[in-house]
Design a protein around this motif. Structure first.
Motif, PDB file in Angstrom:
ATOM      1  N   VAL A   1     -46.088  36.614   3.154  1.00 10.27           N
ATOM      2  CA  VAL A   1     -46.972  38.027   2.290  1.00 10.27           C
ATOM      3  C   VAL A   1     -45.924  37.752   0.764  1.00 10.27           C
ATOM      4  O   VAL A   1     -46.701  37.719  -0.158  1.00 10.27           O
ATOM      5  N   ALA A   2     -44.304  37.608   1.362  1.00 12.00           N
ATOM      6  CA  ALA A   2     -44.039  37.211   0.352  1.00 12.00           C
ATOM      7  C   ALA A   2     -44.784  35.553  -1.202  1.00 12.00           C
ATOM      8  O   ALA A   2     -44.502  36.343  -1.826  1.00 12.00           O
ATOM      9  N   LEU A   3     -44.719  35.205  -0.437  1.00 14.93           N
ATOM     10  CA  LEU A   3     -45.027  34.105  -1.179  1.00 14.93           C
ATOM     11  C   LEU A   3     -46.735  34.088  -1.600  1.00 14.93           C
ATOM     12  O   LEU A   3     -46.320  33.284  -2.460  1.00 14.93           O
ATOM     13  N   VAL A   4     -47.268  34.782  -0.986  1.00 16.46           N
ATOM     14  CA  VAL A   4     -48.282  35.024  -2.217  1.00 16.46           C
ATOM     15  C   VAL A   4     -48.201  36.562  -3.151  1.00 16.46           C
ATOM     16  O   VAL A   4     -48.716  36.363  -4.227  1.00 16.46           O
ATOM     17  N   TRP A   5     -47.382  37.185  -2.075  1.00 20.31           N
ATOM     18  CA  TRP A   5     -47.905  37.707  -3.358  1.00 20.31           C
ATOM     19  C   TRP A   5     -46.901  37.376  -4.971  1.00 20.31           C
ATOM     20  O   TRP A   5     -46.559  38.023  -5.901  1.00 20.31           O
ATOM     21  N   THR A   6     -45.810  36.602  -4.648  1.00 22.28           N
ATOM     22  CA  THR A   6     -44.915  35.513  -5.774  1.00 22.28           C
ATOM     23  C   THR A   6     -45.449  34.168  -6.154  1.00 22.28           C
ATOM     24  O   THR A   6     -44.948  34.211  -7.595  1.00 22.28           O
ATOM     25  N   GLY A   7     -46.604  34.213  -6.171  1.00 22.81           N
ATOM     26  CA  GLY A   7     -47.469  33.702  -6.584  1.00 22.81           C
ATOM     27  C   GLY A   7     -46.843  31.765  -5.736  1.00 22.81           C
ATOM     28  O   GLY A   7     -47.560  30.827  -6.333  1.00 22.81           O
ATOM     29  N   VAL A   8     -46.354  31.721  -5.269  1.00 23.97           N
ATOM     30  CA  VAL A   8     -46.075  30.280  -4.329  1.00 23.97           C
ATOM     31  C   VAL A   8     -46.578  29.671  -3.621  1.00 23.97           C
ATOM     32  O   VAL A   8     -46.985  28.777  -3.666  1.00 23.97           O
ATOM     33  N   VAL A   9     -47.975  30.868  -3.266  1.00 30.63           N
ATOM     34  CA  VAL A   9     -48.738  29.819  -2.394  1.00 30.63           C
ATOM     35  C   VAL A   9     -49.793  30.829  -3.372  1.00 30.63           C
ATOM     36  O   VAL A   9     -50.145  32.264  -3.110  1.00 30.63           O
ATOM     37  N   HIS A  10     -50.458  30.180  -3.414  1.00 33.43           N
ATOM     38  CA  HIS A  10     -51.733  30.467  -4.476  1.00 33.43           C
ATOM     39  C   HIS A  10     -52.933  30.723  -3.637  1.00 33.43           C
ATOM     40  O   HIS A  10     -54.313  31.735  -4.222  1.00 33.43           O
ATOM     41  N   ASN A  11     -53.159  30.508  -2.361  1.00 35.48           N
ATOM     42  CA  ASN A  11     -54.692  30.928  -1.411  1.00 35.48           C
ATOM     43  C   ASN A  11     -53.716  32.509  -0.723  1.00 35.48           C
ATOM     44  O   ASN A  11     -53.115  32.650  -0.632  1.00 35.48           O
ATOM     45  N   PRO A  12     -55.643  32.857  -1.145  1.00 32.93           N
ATOM     46  CA  PRO A  12     -55.062  34.767   0.212  1.00 32.93           C
ATOM     47  C   PRO A  12     -54.305  34.688   0.399  1.00 32.93           C
ATOM     48  O   PRO A  12     -54.361  35.599   1.611  1.00 32.93           O
ATOM     49  N   PHE A  13     -54.741  33.212   1.535  1.00 31.86           N
ATOM     50  CA  PHE A  13     -54.632  34.032   3.139  1.00 31.86           C
ATOM     51  C   PHE A  13     -52.821  33.197   3.736  1.00 31.86           C
ATOM     52  O   PHE A  13     -52.830  33.564   4.354  1.00 31.86           O
TER      53      PHE A  13
END
Length: 308
Positions: A224-236
């Motif tokens: 969740v932290a990776l998605v919210w910070t934009g490190v991982v761009h895939n919503p999953f």
């Protein structure tokens, strides 16, 4: 929610004798002497006999008091668990249905709010998830069972589930119906498997499951932290909708499914230990936590498959 701290802590407390009001069965005592004392009292006699001899109601120094009619006492039917204020399976079922009713009502609210206003729906999604997570941990580690907190948790989870489901259904039409049906089928299948001994819950399996669930929970937080910070761009998050992502979702569904068997076994242990009736609220809450976790993981799995 990647684990169920409610039942994890309850089982640890019960095994160590820290659950207040629990009445262990004869087979739970460590020695034959303890079992005999549990049956007949510390100094002999009959169940419930006081340690200093005599019978209930007898006061030393007052021999003129009449003795109770022991024959009638033995012939009288035993008090039921409900009459003695002990938790029963019916208590757990009733309260579980009540909590699910609250969850469904507020899920409908979250769904329609998100349908009319996507920004408000996202706020309910994130707010319900975060507040529900905090309340869930407070309930799990709070020594006193708080019914208002349990009810508030059901409200927050309802808003979260409804808003999240509405979003997934807009992006991936039909995925919510699939997830709901799959959740019901898994619940019924795990209960039948546990009931008929096809799925066993042992102390060893509890420990292994607990470690795996905690590992997944930490992974989920990082994801969740990776998605919210934009490190991982895939919503999953990690794995996306590729094979790795689907494997991660399958593992999560497997953990949530086995958690149901652990929950069923924990409820049975609580009933057999003759816990006070108030613990039925905690059992119902724990079951609600697991079912919501299972539903969310199935929702993510089907969404990943559909988005390929």
């Amino acid at each position: 929610m990647a684990s169920n701290p409610v039942f994890n802590r309850f089982n640890d407390d019960l095994s160590k004798g820290r659950v207040s009001g629990a009445q262990p069965q004869y087979g739970q005592f460590s020695s034959p002497e303890q079992q005999q004392q549990a049956r007949y009292g510390q100094q002999g006699g009959y169940p419930g006999a006081p340690q200093q001899g005599g019978y209930p109601g007898f006061q030393q120094g007052y021999p003129q008091q009449p003795a109770p009619d022991l024959e009638k006492a033995y012939d009288a039917p035993s008090a039921t668990a409900t009459q003695s204020g002990r938790m029963t399976l019916d208590d757990v079922v009733t309260k579980t249905l009540g909590l699910f009713g609250i969850l469904l009502v507020f899920a409908a609210i979250g769904w329609f709010v998100g349908k009319e206003n996507q920004g408000a729906g996202m706020a309910l999604w994130l707010g319900g998830m975060i507040v529900g997570l905090v309340i869930g941990f407070v309930i799990s580690f709070k020594r006193v069972i708080s019914v208002p907190l349990i009810l508030l948790y059901a409200v927050c989870e309802g808003l979260f589930v409804g808003a999240a489901s509405g979003f997934f259904n807009r992006v991936y039409p039909g995925v919510v119906a699939e997830a709901v049906l799959a959740t019901l089928c898994v619940f019924a299948g795990m209960f039948a498997g546990w009931k008929f001994g096809l799925i066993r819950v042992t102390e060893r399996s509890r420990k292994i499951f607990g470690m795996m669930a905690m590992g997944y929970f930490l992974f989920a937080l990082v994801n969740v932290a990776l998605v919210w910070t934009g490190v991982v761009h895939n919503p999953f998050g990690v794995g996306g909708n590729g094979p790795l992502g689907i494997i991660i979702s399958v593992i999560a569904v497997g953990l949530a499914s086995y958690s149901l068997a652990v929950d069923f076994d924990s409820i049975q242990r609580g009933v057999e230990a003759r816990l006070p009736e108030k613990y039925s609220w905690l059992m119902a809450h724990g079951l609600l936590v697991t079912v919501v976790w299972l539903y969310i993981e199935l929702l993510r799995l089907f969404a990943r498959i559909q988005s390929r």
